[in-house]
Enzyme design. Sequence first.
Site, PDB file in Angstrom:
ATOM      1  N   TYR A 144      84.880  38.709  44.286  1.00 52.48           N
ATOM      2  CA  TYR A 144      85.940  38.323  45.221  1.00 52.48           C
ATOM      3  C   TYR A 144      85.465  38.414  46.676  1.00 52.48           C
ATOM      4  CZ  TYR A 144      89.173  38.785  41.247  1.00 52.48           C
ATOM      5  OH  TYR A 144      89.804  38.653  40.037  1.00 52.48           O
ATOM      6  N   LYS A 194      79.658  43.507  31.587  1.00 54.42           N
ATOM      7  CA  LYS A 194      79.209  42.354  30.801  1.00 54.42           C
ATOM      8  C   LYS A 194      77.671  42.360  30.903  1.00 54.42           C
ATOM      9  CE  LYS A 194      80.163  38.502  28.523  1.00 54.42           C
ATOM     10  NZ  LYS A 194      80.613  38.548  27.113  1.00 54.42           N
ATOM     11  N   ASP A 227      84.870  41.389  27.292  1.00 48.49           N
ATOM     12  CA  ASP A 227      85.605  40.551  26.335  1.00 48.49           C
ATOM     13  C   ASP A 227      86.117  41.401  25.173  1.00 48.49           C
ATOM     14  OD1 ASP A 227      82.879  40.857  25.907  1.00 48.49           O
ATOM     15  OD2 ASP A 227      82.595  38.897  24.982  1.00 48.49           O
ATOM     16  N   ASP A 251      90.819  43.509  37.603  1.00 52.17           N
ATOM     17  CA  ASP A 251      91.995  42.705  37.944  1.00 52.17           C
ATOM     18  C   ASP A 251      92.655  42.215  36.653  1.00 52.17           C
ATOM     19  OD1 ASP A 251      93.800  41.171  39.283  1.00 52.17           O
ATOM     20  OD2 ASP A 251      92.380  39.691  40.033  1.00 52.17           O
ATOM     21  N   ASP A 255      96.103  43.961  34.538  1.00 48.05           N
ATOM     22  CA  ASP A 255      97.305  43.173  34.229  1.00 48.05           C
ATOM     23  C   ASP A 255      97.601  43.204  32.732  1.00 48.05           C
ATOM     24  OD1 ASP A 255      97.877  42.511  36.806  1.00 48.05           O
ATOM     25  OD2 ASP A 255      98.064  40.365  36.418  1.00 48.05           O
TER      26      ASP A 255
END
Length: 365
Positions: A144, A194, A227, A251, A255
């Site tokens: 970001y 990852k 994942d 992020d 959520d």
Amino acid sequence: MQTLKFAVLPGDGIGPEVMKVAIDALKAATGPAGIALEYEEADVGGIAIDNHGAALPEATVALCEKADAILFGSVGGPKWENLPPAEQPERAALLPIRKHFSLFANLRPGLLYKELTDASPLKTERIPDGIDIVCVRELTGGIYFGPKETQTLEDGDVQASDTMVYKRSEIERILDVAIASAKARSGKICSVDKANVLTTSVLWRKTATEYIADKAPELELSHMYVDNAAMQMARDPNQFDVLVTENMFGDILSDEIGIVCGSLGMLSSASLGTQNNQHGHPFGLYEPSGGTAPDIAGQGIANPCAQILSSALMLRYSFGLNDVSEKIEAAVKKAVMDDIRTGDIAFGKPAVSTSEMGEAIKERL
Ligand code: NAD
């Protein structure tokens, strides 16, 4: 007498409604402990655009700079949705305030009481005792904030890129927050990355392994690809205790934690800065995980618990007042267990108003 100095930014929609109740609960919790509250309110978000022409006015930033913590409501709503994206309340207020105060660590407790398992979309048999986990998300680095570019190529095609960047020091400082959190809980940390694909994740995993072995060898550290973590969260969230991860993965996962825990009206969050305040604790911004809930704003029916629990996090992290913080958390839980519930968590029980929920919590303090 100890005095807590903080800025209050109620924002838009249900923000001012739940903030009023949270301040009342804070007064009820701190007063008997001989603690005084010194706070000033300022506009932020849509209301600040309307009143001052900017979502984050300089006067609001100046007020926050004088404070030891910020209690934040939420910002945005249909009235400001047609503004250009860069001027919209969330982007023009929340991101700059995080940046200005170097709020690098976001803690989102995923807490679902046993009595509220109906609020979760997961089957009750998967979460018979509710959910109790914490996500520690790096908030000021990664994709970001890395270099971004859009360019037209020689063949006329258009290419855009966002770059994910992490320094070892940035990873270590978020690990410190996760370590502190794990020590206060069950001693388990799951680091999410990852590392099979991303170079930043290779550094992330190596740093987590070496740093935790050095600083907190008593903790149980595991690693999981993001994942798989997303799948495991929907299958069995309680296999986690403290999760630590980089900005974008956090992020998305935080959520997901929000939805498996049911109503946004119950979920608090803390964003901690790099600087300590005058009490020797991190400066922080504390806010509900949800937004301004335009569908119920102005009706006096919003659930104030997320805002009240966010103020409890403020007492814990920015003022070191664990006892008072725990009292607030216990009073919220007791009110819900006694079936005092706003509409979002009523499930067939009679729904109370925002202020009635607040009174019930105050009575139990
Ligand atoms: P939202 O979180 O405001 O609402 C989603 C659903 O959850 C709604 O049905 C709402 O009624 C319910 N809900 C949320 N908080 C509740 C509470 N305390 N009590 C009872 N029910 C509650 O998300 P949205 O509808 O996607 O966004 C609405 C506005 O909020 C948008 O302008 C968005 O940009 C903004 N927003 C702001 C923040 C923030 O300030 N940090 C975060 C998310 C969204």
